[in-house]
Write a protein that holds these residues in place. Structure first.
Motif, PDB file in Angstrom:
ATOM      1  N   VAL A 143       2.887  -9.170  -3.746  1.00  0.00           N
ATOM      2  CA  VAL A 143       3.039  -9.561  -5.145  1.00  0.00           C
ATOM      3  C   VAL A 143       1.908 -10.483  -5.576  1.00  0.00           C
ATOM      4  O   VAL A 143       1.324 -10.303  -6.654  1.00  0.00           O
ATOM      5  N   ALA A 144       1.562 -11.435  -4.748  1.00  0.00           N
ATOM      6  CA  ALA A 144       0.497 -12.379  -5.106  1.00  0.00           C
ATOM      7  C   ALA A 144      -0.833 -11.659  -5.326  1.00  0.00           C
ATOM      8  O   ALA A 144      -1.553 -11.950  -6.289  1.00  0.00           O
ATOM      9  N   VAL A 145      -1.169 -10.724  -4.449  1.00  0.00           N
ATOM     10  CA  VAL A 145      -2.440 -10.000  -4.578  1.00  0.00           C
ATOM     11  C   VAL A 145      -2.435  -9.127  -5.827  1.00  0.00           C
ATOM     12  O   VAL A 145      -3.416  -9.097  -6.584  1.00  0.00           O
ATOM     13  N   VAL A 146      -1.344  -8.411  -6.071  1.00  0.00           N
ATOM     14  CA  VAL A 146      -1.273  -7.526  -7.240  1.00  0.00           C
ATOM     15  C   VAL A 146      -1.360  -8.316  -8.539  1.00  0.00           C
ATOM     16  O   VAL A 146      -2.137  -7.972  -9.449  1.00  0.00           O
ATOM     17  N   ILE A 147      -0.577  -9.384  -8.639  1.00  0.00           N
ATOM     18  CA  ILE A 147      -0.584 -10.173  -9.867  1.00  0.00           C
ATOM     19  C   ILE A 147      -1.952 -10.792 -10.104  1.00  0.00           C
ATOM     20  O   ILE A 147      -2.476 -10.782 -11.231  1.00  0.00           O
ATOM     21  N   HIS A 148      -2.568 -11.310  -9.055  1.00  0.00           N
ATOM     22  CA  HIS A 148      -3.894 -11.904  -9.227  1.00  0.00           C
ATOM     23  C   HIS A 148      -4.902 -10.856  -9.673  1.00  0.00           C
ATOM     24  O   HIS A 148      -5.760 -11.136 -10.531  1.00  0.00           O
ATOM     25  N   TYR A 202      -4.730  -0.049   5.404  1.00  0.00           N
ATOM     26  CA  TYR A 202      -3.904  -0.699   4.400  1.00  0.00           C
ATOM     27  C   TYR A 202      -4.742  -1.800   3.750  1.00  0.00           C
ATOM     28  O   TYR A 202      -5.310  -2.661   4.436  1.00  0.00           O
ATOM     29  N   LEU A 203      -4.814  -1.808   2.436  1.00  0.00           N
ATOM     30  CA  LEU A 203      -5.545  -2.853   1.733  1.00  0.00           C
ATOM     31  C   LEU A 203      -4.849  -4.200   1.885  1.00  0.00           C
ATOM     32  O   LEU A 203      -3.683  -4.278   2.293  1.00  0.00           O
ATOM     33  N   ARG A 204      -5.547  -5.263   1.543  1.00  0.00           N
ATOM     34  CA  ARG A 204      -4.925  -6.590   1.570  1.00  0.00           C
ATOM     35  C   ARG A 204      -3.671  -6.579   0.694  1.00  0.00           C
ATOM     36  O   ARG A 204      -3.658  -6.058  -0.427  1.00  0.00           O
ATOM     37  N   GLY A 205      -2.588  -7.133   1.246  1.00  0.00           N
ATOM     38  CA  GLY A 205      -1.327  -7.173   0.508  1.00  0.00           C
ATOM     39  C   GLY A 205      -0.459  -5.948   0.684  1.00  0.00           C
ATOM     40  O   GLY A 205       0.566  -5.822   0.007  1.00  0.00           O
ATOM     41  N   TYR A 206      -0.820  -5.059   1.601  1.00  0.00           N
ATOM     42  CA  TYR A 206      -0.061  -3.815   1.803  1.00  0.00           C
ATOM     43  C   TYR A 206       0.245  -3.620   3.287  1.00  0.00           C
ATOM     44  O   TYR A 206      -0.604  -3.883   4.153  1.00  0.00           O
ATOM     45  N   GLY A 207       1.435  -3.101   3.556  1.00  0.00           N
ATOM     46  CA  GLY A 207       1.807  -2.703   4.909  1.00  0.00           C
ATOM     47  C   GLY A 207       1.642  -3.815   5.913  1.00  0.00           C
ATOM     48  O   GLY A 207       1.883  -4.990   5.615  1.00  0.00           O
ATOM     49  N   PRO A 208       1.199  -3.488   7.131  1.00  0.00           N
ATOM     50  CA  PRO A 208       1.062  -4.498   8.180  1.00  0.00           C
ATOM     51  C   PRO A 208      -0.232  -5.312   8.120  1.00  0.00           C
ATOM     52  O   PRO A 208      -0.440  -6.184   8.969  1.00  0.00           O
ATOM     53  N   THR A 209      -1.116  -5.035   7.169  1.00  0.00           N
ATOM     54  CA  THR A 209      -2.321  -5.852   7.028  1.00  0.00           C
ATOM     55  C   THR A 209      -1.929  -7.271   6.648  1.00  0.00           C
ATOM     56  O   THR A 209      -1.087  -7.473   5.771  1.00  0.00           O
ATOM     57  N   ARG A 210      -2.539  -8.254   7.304  1.00  0.00           N
ATOM     58  CA  ARG A 210      -2.189  -9.654   7.090  1.00  0.00           C
ATOM     59  C   ARG A 210      -3.454 -10.504   6.930  1.00  0.00           C
ATOM     60  O   ARG A 210      -4.496 -10.204   7.502  1.00  0.00           O
TER      61      ARG A 210
END
Length: 340
Positions: free
Chosen positions: A246-251, A101-109
């Motif tokens: 949302v933060a990762v996608v918008i950025h 899972y990429l950053r900002g997706y699923g259980p990745t933190r």
């Protein structure tokens, strides 16, 4: 059918792309890149976690631990389920298949609350290198689409010693902020409507409040002939509930337009990417004949691949999410580039 352009040979006959019922405990497939076989579910029920760079990465890990490593990278707004039917096709060929899972997706933190929720391409590429390091993988075959293809392209260009082969849907996707500031013809600009929407505070709030409906719309527009059902979408949409999504996608999209700064630690990488570096590792690029998302024409990026190279156009109404819509074709490309 596949249109072959380049040096790689395509073996075998055309088969039904829907070879696997992944939800079942096991599935029987006839002629999945060869003979009749019984395969296990695509990925283990329990994901693995590993601390890598800025992240605690959640990933699927299937196949023999000593198999040739393949890392498959999803895009936006998708998740690791895009590769559900690709994974067993590869594991039965002896590959070890890792699907993070990429950053900002699923259980990745993120490991720290202080880390910038950065979506710039160099950050995602650095995540991948950190994952390879954490898993003690010196080299891997990389495959991806959308954000995943861009990430794989960057690693292949900047860290070629870490890449044994590359399969990239939509080809060469390396860009820069300067390139992103250049206007496109009106029809092309229209395809990027969501990027301009995300540039506004209204767009950020709209995506935050309606991320599932928004993502389903993108799926429909990007793959207009793909008849996915609600269960298929919902399985992937759960990944968008990540608190940093949302933060990762918008950025990511604001950074592309030069409306948001990245992190200075990635400046050297971005300066190299701004030169549009070539990719010299063995590579296969792919495109669906019904891709409704913005994408370059294959002839535009041909010169960017200086090693052994081939482009394949997959016909039959295949859209943007090529690994999920045409899993056999995508898996075949991974096998072929591995044997190059």
């Amino acid at each position: 059918m596949i249109r072959r352009v380049g040096m790689f040979e395509i073996a075998g006959q055309a088969m039904d792309r829907r070879l696997f019922v992944v939800a079942a405990a096991t599935a029987v497939s006839t002629g999945a890149i060869g003979r009749t076989v019984t395969v296990s579910p695509a990925l283990p029920a329990a994901l693995k976690q590993v601390k890598a760079g800025d992240l605690d990465v959640a990933f699927g890990d299937a196949g023999p631990t000593d198999g040739r490593p393949v890392v498959l990278l999803h895009g936006w707004p998708y998740d690791i389920h895009s590769f559900d039917e690709v994974v067993p096709l590869l594991t039965m060929q002896g590959f070890r298949v890792i699907v993070p899972y990429l950053r900002g997706y699923g259980p990745t933190r993120f490991l720290s609350a202080e880390t910038m929720r950065n979506g710039q391409p160099a950050a995602l590429a650095s995540d991948l290198v950190a994952l390879l390091d954490a898993l003690k993988l010196q080299r891997a075959i990389l495959g991806g689409f959308d954000w995943g293809a861009r990430t794989a392209d960057i690693v292949a260009a900047v860290w070629p010693e870490r890449v044994a082969g590359l399969v990239a849907v939509s080809g060469y996707l390396i860009g820069s902020q300067d390139a992103g500031k250049q206007p496109l013809p009106p029809k092309a600009e229209l395809q990027w409507w969501y990027q301009f929407y995300f540039a506004t505070e209204r767009g950020r709030l709209g995506y935050e409040q309606n991320r599932r409906a928004f993502s389903k719309l993108i799926w429909t527009l990007a793959s207009p002939q793909w008849r996915f059902d609600d269960a298929t979408f919902d399985r992937s949409a759960a990944a968008f509930d990540n608190p940093d999504h949302v933060a990762v996608v918008i950025h990511n999209y604001r950074w592309r337009l030069g409306l948001a700064d990245g992190e200075r630690r990635f400046d050297e990488i971005e300066s190299r990417l701004a030169t549009s570096p070539t990719i010299g590792v063995p590579a296969i690029t792919m495109e669906g004949d019904a891709n409704g998302a913005p994408h370059p024409a294959p002839e535009v990026y041909r010169a960017k691949f200086t090693g052994r190279y081939e482009h394949r156009t997959v016909t039959g109404g295949i859209g943007h999410n090529l690994p999920q819509e045409a899993p056999r074709d995508f898996a075949k490309a991974i096998v072929d580039v591995a044997n190059a």
